[in-house]
Design a protein around this motif. Structure first.
Motif, PDB file in Angstrom:
ATOM      1  N   ASN A   6      54.609  83.915  -1.373  1.00  0.00           N
ATOM      2  CA  ASN A   6      54.555  85.319  -0.912  1.00  0.00           C
ATOM      3  C   ASN A   6      53.318  86.030  -1.450  1.00  0.00           C
TER       4      ASN A   6
ATOM      5  N   ALA B 187      50.838  91.945   1.137  1.00  0.00           N
ATOM      6  CA  ALA B 187      52.199  92.048   0.661  1.00  0.00           C
ATOM      7  C   ALA B 187      53.202  91.806   1.784  1.00  0.00           C
ATOM      8  N   ARG B 188      52.833  92.111   3.014  1.00  0.00           N
ATOM      9  CA  ARG B 188      53.794  91.947   4.107  1.00  0.00           C
ATOM     10  C   ARG B 188      53.789  90.522   4.650  1.00  0.00           C
ATOM     11  N   GLU B 189      52.761  89.770   4.224  1.00  0.00           N
ATOM     12  CA  GLU B 189      52.620  88.433   4.797  1.00  0.00           C
ATOM     13  C   GLU B 189      53.030  87.380   3.778  1.00  0.00           C
TER      14      GLU B 189
ATOM     15  N   LYS C 259      55.875  87.280   8.740  1.00  0.00           N
ATOM     16  CA  LYS C 259      55.662  88.696   8.423  1.00  0.00           C
ATOM     17  C   LYS C 259      57.016  89.340   8.247  1.00  0.00           C
ATOM     18  N   GLN C 260      57.159  90.050   7.126  1.00  0.00           N
ATOM     19  CA  GLN C 260      58.447  90.735   6.969  1.00  0.00           C
ATOM     20  C   GLN C 260      58.421  92.038   7.755  1.00  0.00           C
ATOM     21  N   GLY C 261      59.605  92.468   8.156  1.00  0.00           N
ATOM     22  CA  GLY C 261      59.701  93.709   8.932  1.00  0.00           C
ATOM     23  C   GLY C 261      59.260  94.888   8.096  1.00  0.00           C
ATOM     24  N   GLU C 262      58.726  95.903   8.761  1.00  0.00           N
ATOM     25  CA  GLU C 262      58.258  97.112   8.068  1.00  0.00           C
ATOM     26  C   GLU C 262      59.422  97.739   7.313  1.00  0.00           C
TER      27      GLU C 262
ATOM     28  N   GLU D 116      61.321  96.462   5.157  1.00  0.00           N
ATOM     29  CA  GLU D 116      62.438  95.569   4.815  1.00  0.00           C
ATOM     30  C   GLU D 116      62.083  94.716   3.607  1.00  0.00           C
ATOM     31  N   THR D 117      63.086  94.360   2.839  1.00  0.00           N
ATOM     32  CA  THR D 117      62.842  93.479   1.707  1.00  0.00           C
ATOM     33  C   THR D 117      63.769  92.266   1.828  1.00  0.00           C
TER      34      THR D 117
ATOM     35  N   SER E  91      48.550  95.982   1.106  1.00  0.00           N
ATOM     36  CA  SER E  91      49.641  96.221   2.056  1.00  0.00           C
ATOM     37  C   SER E  91      49.684  95.103   3.099  1.00  0.00           C
ATOM     38  N   LEU E  92      48.506  94.615   3.469  1.00  0.00           N
ATOM     39  CA  LEU E  92      48.466  93.488   4.409  1.00  0.00           C
ATOM     40  C   LEU E  92      49.055  92.242   3.767  1.00  0.00           C
TER      41      LEU E  92
END
Ligand SMILES: Nc1ncnc2c1ncn2[C@@H]1O[C@H](COP(=O)(O)OP(=O)(O)O)[C@@H](O)[C@H]1O
Ligand SMILES: [Mg+2]
Lengths: 329, 220
Positions: free
Chosen positions: A177, A81-83, A150-153, A155-156, A78-79
């Motif tokens: 990514n 993937a968002r970064e 960092k993508q927004g929580e 959001e894709t 999860s870390l």
């Protein structure tokens, strides 16, 4: 006189001594009420309890580890993937500083991106310090610059569009990514999980075999009792229940011992690790395993396994008895 | 009640221990099964209690052909048959009281419903003082009586007794025989295997099944 004193004291203890026996006997008596027709001494109990305890310990360790691995891998992915990172390579005829700023601006303007921060030259130097030493002058080396996004929580962001925009403005930038990393982590976690399942299965099979052997031994030793019970009209399931009662007790004892041992093992390893994490250089361990605490999920898994081992013991003995009895008159 | 038709029994590859056995046991009848030692009395009783299957012929018990019975049906039938084994076969880890109550216990009955019944029977066979003794500390005669009491407790339709007076003095033998006669009057069919001629003489009117040369001869 002394007589009066003598009769006074020992009475209390004798009224408390119930013939029902220990907690497990009472528990089993409650689940299968009735008189013990198969004497407990006639069953090689201690060896079997040890085997069950060891099997439960192994099964609980496996399950606890699986829970830990699963939890850690969830955290990593999860870390990760968002970064994302944009890597800007130095190129002839281009200003690295300017390209970095351009990339940051493009990323910030892109919908769905929450945070953008570029490593400054100094930060990049710090990042490389452990490998290249403190007296590093980055200007002499073609070291790429990193921009962390960092993508927004929830959001894709449209990464393909971002990549296109970057390619037009900063051709020497690469958007990464970390999909490959996430995939590798997931694959590894899955492989470990499958391995844990296989180990668990092997442990269960050994358990069933050990209990079957022990049951057969107990039945051979109690053949006369079985025959007499048959002649006075006992049905097979009645006799099976008599054996099952004993084996459930043994299973509960072994399961509890093994489960507790596993809990202690995790507690001790957790303590050791947290001492290690507190020491310099221990952060890597922490980042891999978190705090190494099982959490309620892990403890629940151990409790379920311990109980399952007890029930499995009773069921395996019941099946062994039923198979044997069906061959007797 | 019991019907044997051309029954033969062979142990392993040996000669036939029993040959062409044909007889019936009527409800409420009383018979002695006799013959020299080794004639096959115990074997015949074992066939009747379904501890053995005949190598040939048919055995019908309570109207059912025994080879077609399921295990639960066999259990149900055994609850109607009381057996006194030659070697008693009491359970060593149970008290006399518990041994005698065993047939009721395995039927799932609550102890409160049979406690008085068992104690009364214990008195009847003269074991009132031994209710809480274990078989290991009892004499042969006492164990014999406990074994008989265990067979009687269910008030069976059929009682099979293998040398039930083999371990007791003549006076007690007479008392036990009276016990069987009483039981017979209350409706139980009785088969007593014995080679004790003196015992049989005390009940002249009983039918005699005599085993000799692996055949059965019947004297009414
Ligand atoms: N389990 C057995 N295996 C082999 N032979 C047996 C077995 N039981 C009895 N026999 C044989 O069968 C014959 C009859 O025995 P048994 O029925 O015990 O006679 P009885 O009760 O009249 O003395 C004897 O020759 C004995 O050796
Ligand atoms: Mg005999």
């Amino acid at each position: 006189m002394t007589e009066g004193v003598d009769t006074h004291t020992p009475r209390v203890a004798s009224t408390e001594a119930e013939p029902a026996g220990g907690l497990f006997q009472r528990l089993a008596g409650w689940m299968f009420p009735g008189r013990n027709l198969i004497p407990a001494e006639s069953i090689a109990g201690r060896a079997l309890v040890t085997v069950i305890a060891i099997m439960t310990f192994l099964a609980a360790l496996t399950a606890g580890s699986a829970v830990l691995i699963y939890g850690a891998s969830q955290e990593w992915s999860s870390l990760v993937a968002r970064e994302m990172t944009i890597q800007i390579k130095p190129a002839l005829g281009r200003d690295l500083e300017k390209d970095t700023k351009l990339a940051v601006d493009i990323a910030r303007a892109h919908p769905g991106i929450a945070e953008v921060s570029a490593y400054s030259e100094k930060q990049s130097a710090q990042l490389l310090e452990p490998w290249l030493g403190p007296d590093l002058d980055l200007k002499e080396l073609p070291v790429p610059r990193l921009v962390v996004i960092k993508q927004g929580e929830g959001e894709t962001p449209d990464l393909a569009a971002l990549r296109q925009k970057l390619a037009k403005a900063v051709p020497n930038a690469i958007l990464d990514n970390h999909r490959l990393w996430v995939e590798r982590l997931t694959t590894m976690a899955r492989a470990l999980f499958v391995a844990a399942l296989v180990v668990l299965l092997l442990v269960l099979v050994s358990m069933v075999l050990a209990v079957s052997f022990a049951t057969r031994g107990a039945m051979a030793g109690n053949r006369e009792i079985i025959d007499v019970l048959h002649f006075v009209g006992a049905e097979d399931r009645y006799i099976a229940r008599e054996f099952q009662r004993h084996f459930l007790i043994l299973g509960l004892q072994g399961g509890l011992a093994g489960g507790l041992a596993a809990v202690f093992a995790f507690a001790i390893v957790g303590q050791l690790l947290s001492a290690w994490v507190a020491s310099p250089g221990g952060e890597q361990v922490a980042s891999l395993f978190g705090t190494f605490s099982l959490g309620w999920g892990g403890y629940l898994a151990i409790a379920v396994i311990s109980l399952a081992m007890a029930i499995l013991t009773a069921l395996a003995s019941r099946m062994a008895v039923a198979r044997r009895l069906s061959g007797l008159m | 009640m019991v019907r044997f038709e051309n029954v033969g029994l062979r142990y392993g590859m040996g000669p036939e221990t029993l040959q062409d056995i044909t007889f019936t046991i009527e409800p409420q009848s009383f018979q002695f099964l006799t013959g020299p030692s080794g004639a096959g009395k115990t074997s015949l009783l074992r066939l009747m209690m379904m501890a053995l299957a005949p190598t040939r012929g048919f055995i019908t018990l309570f109207g059912r052909e025994t080879s077609s019975l399921t295990k639960d049906e066999i259990s149900a039938m055994r609850r109607r048959i009381g057996v006194v084994f030659q070697e008693f076969r009491l359970l060593d880890h149970l008290t006399t009281y518990e041994n005698i109550a065993l047939p009721l216990l395995v039927q799932g009955r609550e102890e409160a419903t049979y406690r008085a019944e068992v104690m009364e029977l214990l008195q009847w066979v003269g074991l009132g003082d031994h209710a809480h003794s274990f078989p290991a500390v009892m004499s042969g005669g006492e164990k014999q009586r406990a074994a008989i009491a265990r067979a009687l407790i269910v008030q069976p339709d059929l009682l099979l007794a293998d040398e039930p007076t083999g371990n007791v003095d003549p006076a007690l033998a007479r008392r036990l025989l009276r016990l069987f006669v009483e039981l017979n009057k209350s409706g139980t069919s009785i088969v007593i295997a014995t080679h004790d001629l003196g015992l049989m003489d005390q009940f002249e009117s009983a039918k005699r099944l005599v085993l000799a040369d692996s055949h059965l001869y019947i004297y009414d």
